[in-house]
Design a protein around this motif. Structure first.
Motif, PDB file in Angstrom:
ATOM      1  N   ASP A  45       3.711  -2.238  -9.367  1.00  0.00           N
ATOM      2  CA  ASP A  45       3.969  -0.954  -9.214  1.00  0.00           C
ATOM      3  C   ASP A  45       2.782  -0.453  -8.483  1.00  0.00           C
ATOM      4  OD1 ASP A  45       6.267  -0.281 -10.584  1.00  0.00           O
ATOM      5  OD2 ASP A  45       5.259  -1.303 -12.493  1.00  0.00           O
ATOM      6  N   VAL A  46       3.047   0.419  -7.199  1.00  0.00           N
ATOM      7  CA  VAL A  46       1.612   0.900  -6.629  1.00  0.00           C
ATOM      8  C   VAL A  46       1.694   1.970  -6.864  1.00  0.00           C
ATOM      9  CG1 VAL A  46       0.792   0.862  -4.225  1.00  0.00           C
ATOM     10  CG2 VAL A  46       2.229  -1.274  -4.886  1.00  0.00           C
ATOM     11  N   ALA A  47       0.358   2.518  -7.240  1.00  0.00           N
ATOM     12  CA  ALA A  47      -0.062   3.985  -7.506  1.00  0.00           C
ATOM     13  C   ALA A  47       0.334   4.897  -6.252  1.00  0.00           C
ATOM     14  CB  ALA A  47      -1.162   4.191  -8.213  1.00  0.00           C
ATOM     15  N   ALA A  48       0.584   6.046  -6.701  1.00  0.00           N
ATOM     16  CA  ALA A  48       0.608   7.324  -6.039  1.00  0.00           C
ATOM     17  C   ALA A  48      -0.703   7.973  -6.158  1.00  0.00           C
ATOM     18  CB  ALA A  48       1.579   8.084  -5.819  1.00  0.00           C
ATOM     19  N   GLY A  90      -4.349  10.752 -10.728  1.00  0.00           N
ATOM     20  CA  GLY A  90      -3.595   9.390  -9.898  1.00  0.00           C
ATOM     21  C   GLY A  90      -2.901   8.544 -10.896  1.00  0.00           C
ATOM     22  N   ASP A  91      -1.937   8.021 -10.250  1.00  0.00           N
ATOM     23  CA  ASP A  91      -0.973   7.155 -10.854  1.00  0.00           C
ATOM     24  C   ASP A  91      -1.464   5.756 -11.251  1.00  0.00           C
ATOM     25  OD1 ASP A  91       1.201   8.928 -11.213  1.00  0.00           O
ATOM     26  OD2 ASP A  91       2.199   8.053  -9.261  1.00  0.00           O
ATOM     27  N   SER A 135       0.781  -1.308  -0.004  1.00  0.00           N
ATOM     28  CA  SER A 135      -0.130   0.012  -0.031  1.00  0.00           C
ATOM     29  C   SER A 135       0.887   1.299  -0.006  1.00  0.00           C
ATOM     30  CB  SER A 135      -0.755  -0.033   1.364  1.00  0.00           C
ATOM     31  OG  SER A 135      -0.255  -0.061   2.346  1.00  0.00           O
ATOM     32  N   THR A 136       2.213   1.214  -0.123  1.00  0.00           N
ATOM     33  CA  THR A 136       2.939   2.507  -0.053  1.00  0.00           C
ATOM     34  C   THR A 136       3.456   2.451  -1.568  1.00  0.00           C
ATOM     35  OG1 THR A 136       3.880   2.037   2.286  1.00  0.00           O
ATOM     36  CG2 THR A 136       5.147   3.272   0.692  1.00  0.00           C
ATOM     37  N   PRO A 137       3.142   3.694  -2.190  1.00  0.00           N
ATOM     38  CA  PRO A 137       3.705   3.739  -3.564  1.00  0.00           C
ATOM     39  C   PRO A 137       4.927   3.496  -3.704  1.00  0.00           C
ATOM     40  CG  PRO A 137       2.236   5.643  -2.838  1.00  0.00           C
ATOM     41  CD  PRO A 137       2.577   4.953  -1.598  1.00  0.00           C
ATOM     42  N   GLY A 138       5.407   2.827  -4.932  1.00  0.00           N
ATOM     43  CA  GLY A 138       6.797   2.425  -5.194  1.00  0.00           C
ATOM     44  C   GLY A 138       6.721   0.734  -6.103  1.00  0.00           C
ATOM     45  N   ALA A 174      -4.528  16.002  -1.613  1.00  0.00           N
ATOM     46  CA  ALA A 174      -4.011  14.857  -2.488  1.00  0.00           C
ATOM     47  C   ALA A 174      -5.055  13.763  -2.581  1.00  0.00           C
ATOM     48  CB  ALA A 174      -2.882  14.620  -1.921  1.00  0.00           C
ATOM     49  N   GLY A 175      -4.875  13.072  -3.723  1.00  0.00           N
ATOM     50  CA  GLY A 175      -5.490  11.971  -3.678  1.00  0.00           C
ATOM     51  C   GLY A 175      -5.246  10.612  -3.031  1.00  0.00           C
ATOM     52  N   GLY A 176      -5.727   9.698  -2.674  1.00  0.00           N
ATOM     53  CA  GLY A 176      -5.275   8.423  -1.975  1.00  0.00           C
ATOM     54  C   GLY A 176      -4.615   7.757  -2.835  1.00  0.00           C
ATOM     55  N   ASN A 177      -3.599   7.071  -2.028  1.00  0.00           N
ATOM     56  CA  ASN A 177      -2.604   6.181  -2.897  1.00  0.00           C
ATOM     57  C   ASN A 177      -3.338   4.986  -3.126  1.00  0.00           C
ATOM     58  OD1 ASN A 177      -0.317   7.902  -2.262  1.00  0.00           O
ATOM     59  ND2 ASN A 177      -0.067   7.005  -0.513  1.00  0.00           N
TER      60      ASN A 177
END
Length: 238
Positions: free
Chosen positions: A110-113, A127-128, A44-47, A228-231
């Motif tokens: 790849d987890v979105a930001a 959003g990514d 759940s952490t972007p990356g 900001a939007g949610g990750n």
């Protein structure tokens, strides 16, 4: 002449004891019915992450949510009247699918930001994407929500067509909800609420996953930044 011996005492229940021992052995050997999907990993952490398929695993269920759009910034008004509020960001798409894999195979996640907050008088960021790649094949792809605008319009939610499961069997795909428009100034210059992500988002993901950011309320002397939007979030179950 033969005589029959009558046994009046209790007899040993050898057959029953043997059967019970056999049942206990089978119960010890056979795993419970739910063991095939007993393990779950949440990112759940972007990356970018890698996951190596454990021995004996040939199928993995994936639930992926992209990033929510950022809320729009607001406009300045004229004293004493506030300006227009920013629109809320759109919610992200969520995809669930089942992938055929091989033991020792590598999945790249790849987890979105979430989209960036819109600065005063500016729209929020998109959003990514959240992406799952099996080997060199992009197997799961899901799009984020759009940013809210200044003033008024809310960001469009991630559309169902903006997510796919190319490398497996798609179970569900749900588009995000559009953000609410901001208020049209005056004493109604509130910020628009961000839209929810496509449902259901896995319960192991943080609250607000893929949600659009709220737009900013209108200011009197200056505009304000939105939220900001949610990750995004990716969950593997096997």
């Amino acid at each position: 002449m033969r005589t029959a011996t009558v046994l009046t005492g209790p007899r040993p229940l050898r057959g029953i004891a043997t059967a019970a021992a056999g049942c206990a052995l089978v119960a010890a050997v056979l795993p419970p019915a739910h063991a095939a999907r007993a393990h779950s990993v949440t990112y759940s952490t972007p990356g970018t992450y890698t996951f190596t398929v454990p021995p004996g695993i040939t199928r993995i269920d994936v639930a992926a949510t992209a990033g929510g759009g950022g809320g729009g910034g607001s406009m300045a008004g004229a004293f004493p009247v506030p300006g227009d509020g920013g629109g809320g960001g759109g919610g992200a798409t969520t995809v669930r699918c089942s992938l055929a894999v091989g033991p020792g195979g590598v999945l790249t996640l790849d987890v979105a930001a979430g989209g960036a907050a819109g600065q005063p008088s500016r729209w929020g960021g998109k959003g990514d994407y959240s992406v799952v790649t099996v080997g060199s094949t992009r197997a799961v792809f899901v799009a984020g929500g759009f940013g809210g605008w200044p003033p008024e319009p809310g960001g469009q939610g991630g559309a169902p067509a903006a997510g796919n499961c190319d490398g497996g069997t798609r179970v569900t795909i749900a588009g995000g909800v559009a953000g609410a428009p901001g208020g049209r100034g005056g004493f109604h210059g509130h910020g628009g609420a961000g839209g929810a992500a496509g449902q259901p988002v896995p319960s192991t993901c943080p609250d607000g996953t893929g949600r659009g950011g709220d737009g900013a309320a209108g200011g009197v002397f200056t505009g304000y930044a939105g939220n900001a939007g949610g990750n995004g979030c990716v969950v593997l179950t096997y």
